[in-house]
Design a protein around this motif. Sequence first.
Motif, short mmCIF file in Angstrom:
data_model
loop_
_atom_site.label_atom_id
_atom_site.label_comp_id
_atom_site.label_asym_id
_atom_site.label_seq_id
_atom_site.Cartn_x
_atom_site.Cartn_y
_atom_site.Cartn_z
N ASN A 30 -10.87 -1.56 0.85
CA ASN A 30 -11.05 -0.70 -0.26
C ASN A 30 -10.20 0.75 0.68
O ASN A 30 -10.15 1.66 -0.31
CB ASN A 30 -12.57 0.01 -0.65
N GLU A 31 -10.25 0.99 2.24
CA GLU A 31 -9.37 2.38 1.90
C GLU A 31 -8.08 1.60 3.45
O GLU A 31 -7.80 3.06 4.03
CB GLU A 31 -10.50 3.15 3.31
N LEU A 32 -7.62 0.66 2.92
CA LEU A 32 -6.62 0.23 3.70
C LEU A 32 -4.96 0.55 3.23
O LEU A 32 -5.25 1.36 1.24
CB LEU A 32 -6.41 -1.40 3.67
N PRO A 33 -3.85 1.57 3.47
CA PRO A 33 -3.29 2.24 2.63
C PRO A 33 -2.47 0.71 2.03
O PRO A 33 -1.87 -0.43 2.20
CB PRO A 33 -2.55 2.48 3.65
N ARG A 93 -5.36 -1.11 -5.88
CA ARG A 93 -6.01 -2.10 -4.46
C ARG A 93 -6.69 -3.07 -4.84
O ARG A 93 -6.84 -4.07 -4.11
CB ARG A 93 -6.15 -0.78 -3.69
N GLU A 94 -8.11 -2.71 -5.37
CA GLU A 94 -9.01 -3.66 -5.69
C GLU A 94 -8.20 -4.74 -6.22
O GLU A 94 -8.54 -5.98 -5.98
CB GLU A 94 -10.09 -3.12 -6.64
N GLU A 139 -4.74 9.67 -6.16
CA GLU A 139 -5.53 8.31 -4.92
C GLU A 139 -6.32 7.91 -5.95
O GLU A 139 -6.99 6.46 -5.57
CB GLU A 139 -6.48 9.29 -4.46
N ARG A 140 -6.72 8.55 -7.69
CA ARG A 140 -7.75 7.56 -7.75
C ARG A 140 -7.25 6.43 -8.60
O ARG A 140 -7.65 5.40 -9.25
CB ARG A 140 -7.97 8.24 -8.91
N GLY A 181 -7.01 3.31 -6.61
CA GLY A 181 -7.38 2.18 -6.54
C GLY A 181 -8.13 1.05 -6.99
O GLY A 181 -8.10 -0.11 -6.90
N VAL A 222 -10.84 -1.27 7.15
CA VAL A 222 -12.26 -1.31 5.81
C VAL A 222 -11.82 -1.52 4.68
O VAL A 222 -10.36 -0.92 4.29
CB VAL A 222 -12.35 0.39 5.27
#
Length: 260
Positions: A179-182, A152-153, A145-146, A149, A177
């Motif tokens: 930054n929370e999109l899969p 994704r950004e 998950e980290r 990040g 959102v």
Amino acid sequence: MNRTMFILAAAVGLAAGDSPLWALGGLSPSAAWAQPVPIPSIELTIGEPESPAEVVSSVRLLLFLTVISLLPAFLVMVTSFTRIVVVLAFLRAGLGIYQAPPGSVLIGLALFLTVFIMAPVYAQVNEQAIEPFLRGEIDQVEAQERAAGPLREFMLRHTREKDLDLFVRMAEIENPVPNELPLTVVIPAFIISELKTAFTMGFMLYLPFLIIDMVVASILLSMGMFMLPPVMISLPFKLLLFVLVDGWYLVVRSLVESFA
């Protein structure tokens, strides 16, 4: 098989100016041929698991190997590699020389430019996910998950809103959102955005060479030289233009600055 390998080794020794291999060992040729060549053996054993934990570990190993086999293609599609390699392909097509530089050189250049552009993203992934995971501070799920990040950004920064909205709408995500999109939504939107940008840059590179081809073809046609291929005349002019304007510098600078 052993005899063939020994003969090849002896031939190499003679070519190097050394003594025959059997002479070094004090053996006659026939005795040397009879000597077996040591070949290491590799054994792979499959046994029945003794506990459910071993089954889970085996499945995890299988999944890990599968991910590793797909990792090169995955990394290529979520980095700057796609845009760079497509633009370089347009450049070579515009010049009209499909064998110079070779494809391996263009791929290598695209890879090293990708490493250069993605270095800040990798530094964030290494600091936030890899190093804490290796120190045992976080588990594998949290590390993934980290790591997602910063990646994704990066992709969202270079993805058009139109392309992102397309996959958000098809995925039926309400009140998204960014930054929370899969990643299953972000990655395909990023890929088609990269292709759109790459084709736009490729067209801008192709246009000057196309103009040169058209001018040369018109001149040859007006002179009545119908049998002379225009490519033979236009190619030196295109190469001269590309060298005079320092084309590789301009192309690489444009590609790197497009990700700034």
